[in-house]
Design a protein around this motif. Sequence first.
Motif, short mmCIF file in Angstrom:
data_model
loop_
_atom_site.label_atom_id
_atom_site.label_comp_id
_atom_site.label_asym_id
_atom_site.label_seq_id
_atom_site.Cartn_x
_atom_site.Cartn_y
_atom_site.Cartn_z
N ASP A 92 0.85 -1.19 0.00
CA ASP A 92 0.00 0.00 0.00
C ASP A 92 0.88 1.24 0.00
OD1 ASP A 92 0.74 0.62 2.69
OD2 ASP A 92 -0.84 -0.67 3.48
N ALA A 93 0.29 2.39 0.14
CA ALA A 93 1.02 3.66 0.00
C ALA A 93 2.05 3.87 1.10
CB ALA A 93 0.04 4.83 -0.04
N GLY A 94 2.00 3.07 2.17
CA GLY A 94 2.97 3.19 3.25
C GLY A 94 4.06 2.15 3.21
N VAL A 95 4.07 1.34 2.15
CA VAL A 95 5.06 0.26 2.02
C VAL A 95 6.00 0.57 0.85
CG1 VAL A 95 5.41 -2.20 1.58
CG2 VAL A 95 3.46 -1.45 2.96
N LEU A 96 7.29 0.67 1.14
CA LEU A 96 8.30 0.91 0.10
C LEU A 96 8.98 -0.42 -0.24
CD1 LEU A 96 10.01 2.82 -1.68
CD2 LEU A 96 11.57 3.05 0.27
N ASN A 97 9.00 -0.74 -1.52
CA ASN A 97 9.70 -1.93 -1.99
C ASN A 97 11.03 -1.49 -2.59
OD1 ASN A 97 7.35 -4.11 -1.92
ND2 ASN A 97 6.53 -2.20 -2.72
N ILE A 98 12.06 -2.25 -2.28
CA ILE A 98 13.39 -1.98 -2.83
C ILE A 98 13.91 -3.26 -3.47
CG2 ILE A 98 15.74 -1.19 -2.36
CD1 ILE A 98 14.66 -0.03 0.30
N SER A 99 14.41 -3.14 -4.69
CA SER A 99 15.08 -4.25 -5.36
C SER A 99 16.54 -3.88 -5.56
CB SER A 99 14.44 -4.55 -6.72
OG SER A 99 13.09 -4.94 -6.58
N ILE A 100 17.45 -4.73 -5.09
CA ILE A 100 18.87 -4.60 -5.37
C ILE A 100 19.23 -5.68 -6.37
CG2 ILE A 100 21.21 -4.74 -4.44
CD1 ILE A 100 20.17 -3.73 -1.78
N VAL A 101 19.67 -5.28 -7.55
CA VAL A 101 19.93 -6.24 -8.63
C VAL A 101 21.43 -6.32 -8.88
CG1 VAL A 101 19.34 -6.94 -10.97
CG2 VAL A 101 17.71 -5.58 -9.63
N LEU A 102 21.97 -7.54 -8.71
CA LEU A 102 23.40 -7.79 -8.80
C LEU A 102 23.70 -8.82 -9.88
CD1 LEU A 102 23.91 -8.15 -4.95
CD2 LEU A 102 24.54 -6.15 -6.31
N SER A 103 24.96 -8.86 -10.29
CA SER A 103 25.38 -9.77 -11.36
C SER A 103 26.25 -10.89 -10.83
CB SER A 103 26.15 -9.01 -12.43
OG SER A 103 26.66 -9.91 -13.41
N GLU A 104 26.01 -12.10 -11.34
CA GLU A 104 26.88 -13.24 -11.06
C GLU A 104 27.77 -13.57 -12.26
OE1 GLU A 104 25.24 -16.43 -8.06
OE2 GLU A 104 23.89 -16.30 -9.77
#
Length: 279
Positions: free
Chosen positions: A98-110
Motif C-alpha cells: 500500500d502507499a505506506g510500504v516501500l519496496n526496494i530491489s537490489i539487482v546484482l550480477s553473477e
Amino acid sequence: MIEIDELLQQEAWRFWDQSLSGKSKSALESFAADDLLCHLVGQGQSPATVRTWVHDQTVVLGIQDHRLPFVDDAQDFLRTQGFTPIVRNSGGLAVVLDAGVLNISIVLSELVQPIDISAGYEVMLEFVRLLLPEAEGKIEAYEIVGSYCPGSYDLSIDGKKFAGISQRRLRKGIAVQIYLCIDGSGSERAELIRQFYDIGVQGEDTKFTYPDIKPEVMASINELLGTSFTIQDIVIRIQQLLQHLTPKVISQSITEDEVALYQFYMQRVLDRNKKMLEK
C-alpha cells in the motif's frame, strides 16, 4: 567467498525510482521490471541497480496461497476491502502493498563471481541497516512466527516485523527484493491477511500449513522508532546512501533500447499470472 561490502561498493550504481510513478500500476509490472533488470545486469548490459517501487492497495499472493480450499472467497474478501489480489509465480506467501510500504530491489550480477543465497540476503540486511541509523543495533533477522510471509530473513525490532526479503534469479542476475513497512499500521495489514487465510481455509485440512497470523507481531518503522518518515524521505536516503557507496550513481529508468525486452518479460508475467488464476 565474496564480501558484502564488495557487493555494496560497486563501481557504479544505477538508480531507478518508481516510488511515485508505480502507485497506479499493477504490481505485475514490477515483477517484469525486476526480470528485465536481472537480464540486463546479469548479462553485463547495465550496472548493478537499485529500484524503488510502491503499489497501492494490492495483496501479492504466492503459489501456495492460490491453492487455498476457498481461494475465490478469500480473494473476493480482499476486493471488498479495496485491495487487488495478484499471484506471483514464485515462492513466498501473501504480502500487503500500500502507499505506506516501500519496496526496494537490489539487482546484482553473477557474471564474474557467484553470489550465494545467504549473501544476497545479507546485502539487503546491511543496506537497510545503513539506511536506518536510528535503529542502530536494533534490527534483527530471523523468522517472526505469526507474521505474514514468514521467513528466516524477516527484519524486526524488539520482536516486531517491519520487512521481509525475497530473491529472484534469472540469467546470472539476482534481484534481492524487500518490502519495508514505513508508515501506517503493521497490525492492521496483518489483520487483513489473517482474515484472508481464515476465509480461504474455513477449517479444511490442507497439505500446506498456512501461517497462523498474530497481528500484534507486525509493525511499521514509524511505529517502532517513533518517527514520521514518508516514503519519499526514505527514497532520498537511498539516493544519498548510493552516493556514499559509489563515486557514480546513474539515475535512469527504462531506456528506448530496453523497451522491447521489458515488453517480453511483461507478457511472460501476464501469461503466468493468467495461468495461475485459471487453476
